[in-house]
Design a protein around this motif. Structure first.
Motif, PDB file in Angstrom:
ATOM      1  N   GLU A 235       0.824  -1.214   0.000  1.00 13.90           N
ATOM      2  CA  GLU A 235       0.000   0.000   0.000  1.00 13.90           C
ATOM      3  C   GLU A 235       0.857   1.261   0.000  1.00 13.90           C
ATOM      4  N   ASN A 236       1.900   1.257   0.817  1.00 10.28           N
ATOM      5  CA  ASN A 236       2.788   2.413   0.895  1.00 10.28           C
ATOM      6  C   ASN A 236       3.537   2.629  -0.416  1.00 10.28           C
ATOM      7  N   LYS A 239       1.351   4.172  -3.053  1.00 11.67           N
ATOM      8  CA  LYS A 239       1.186   5.611  -2.814  1.00 11.67           C
ATOM      9  C   LYS A 239       2.411   6.383  -3.300  1.00 11.67           C
ATOM     10  N   GLN A 242       2.215   6.761  -7.000  1.00 10.80           N
ATOM     11  CA  GLN A 242       1.195   7.749  -7.377  1.00 10.80           C
ATOM     12  C   GLN A 242       1.717   9.173  -7.221  1.00 10.80           C
ATOM     13  N   ASP A 243       2.539   9.392  -6.197  1.00  8.44           N
ATOM     14  CA  ASP A 243       3.030  10.731  -5.907  1.00  8.44           C
ATOM     15  C   ASP A 243       4.297  11.095  -6.663  1.00  8.44           C
TER      16      ASP A 243
END
Length: 248
Positions: A235-236, A239, A242-243
């Protein structure tokens, strides 16, 4: 581009290797290919990490080439040298043949696809990074040349890389050189030893932590917890992707 050219020094030794057979440790872990020795640590020459791709959007960082990578790179180098290719082309072909070769590459590709990295690069699968889209990828090792402890692959544990002056200095010099050239690419550190070294650069203000995919496990079969580790950080890592500021 070549970032070093030790191939000139070791070319005769490479060309003298046995032909038409799979190279063994008895062929490669020999004095004529020995670069450095520090206690039980021995560093030997292999050509593939002398070539870098300055246009890469993704950098995957391993610990050090294992014997399998060394063998494949050296066999490819012999072919290239006998064909009269330039040193740069020899090192490039050796890198493309050897990097994360074998089952480890399949696991690595599976993990990257699971995170969706291929979508950010407009690829069908990250398998293409190792095939038709190699211009997007650069692979390096903390220790540019293969390191062994009593003829066994160095694992980063005995001794710990950052605790050993020889390994620490060599790793940091090589790493800073390549990351400085590829100043915008996404960095994927494989395993805790590589990650700890990058964290050191972050703490010293030499690396932007937002560039790194923290938590990615080493995909080698020797890491029995790799899938559990991947799930824990998935999950991390998603993210972070995505960033990340993807650049054309």
């Amino acid at each position: 581009m070549l970032i070093s050219n030790h191939l000139q020094e070791y070319k005769a030794a490479v060309l003298s290797l046995p032909k038409g057979t799979a190279l063994t440790k008895e062929d490669l872990l020999v004095d004529k290919l020995l670069m450095k020795r520090s206690g039980k640590l021995e560093m030997y020459y292999a050509p593939h990490n002398e070539y870098m791709n300055p246009s890469a959007k993704v950098i995957i960082i391993g610990l050090t080439p294992g014997f399998t990578q060394m063998r494949i790179a050296m066999q490819e180098a012999v072919i290239g040298l006998e064909a009269g290719l330039s040193d740069e082309e020899v090192c490039k072909r050796a890198k493309e043949a050897a990097r994360f070769a074998g089952a480890m590459r399949h696991t690595l590709i599976h993990m990257l696809d699971t995170l969706g990295l291929h979508q950010y690069l407009n690829l069908t699968s990250c398998d293409e990074l190792f095939q038709v889209q190699q211009t997007n990828l650069h692979t390096i090792s903390l220790l540019r040349f293969p390191v062994f402890v009593e003829k066994k692959n160095y694992s980063g544990v005995h001794p710990k890389l950052l605790s050993d002056p020889f390994l620490r200095e060599y790793a940091l010099l090589s790493l800073e050189q390549e990351l400085d050239i590829l100043s915008q690419a996404l960095i994927i550190p494989l395993g805790k030893t590589v990650e700890a070294t990058l964290q050191l650069l972050v703490s010293e203000g030499k690396l932007d932590h937002r560039r790194c995919l923290w938590g990615f496990p080493h995909p080698s079969g020797a890491n029995g917890h790799r899938f559990k580790q991947f799930a824990s950080y998935q999950e991390n890592m998603t993210k972070i992707l995505q960033d990340h500021l993807w650049k054309d």
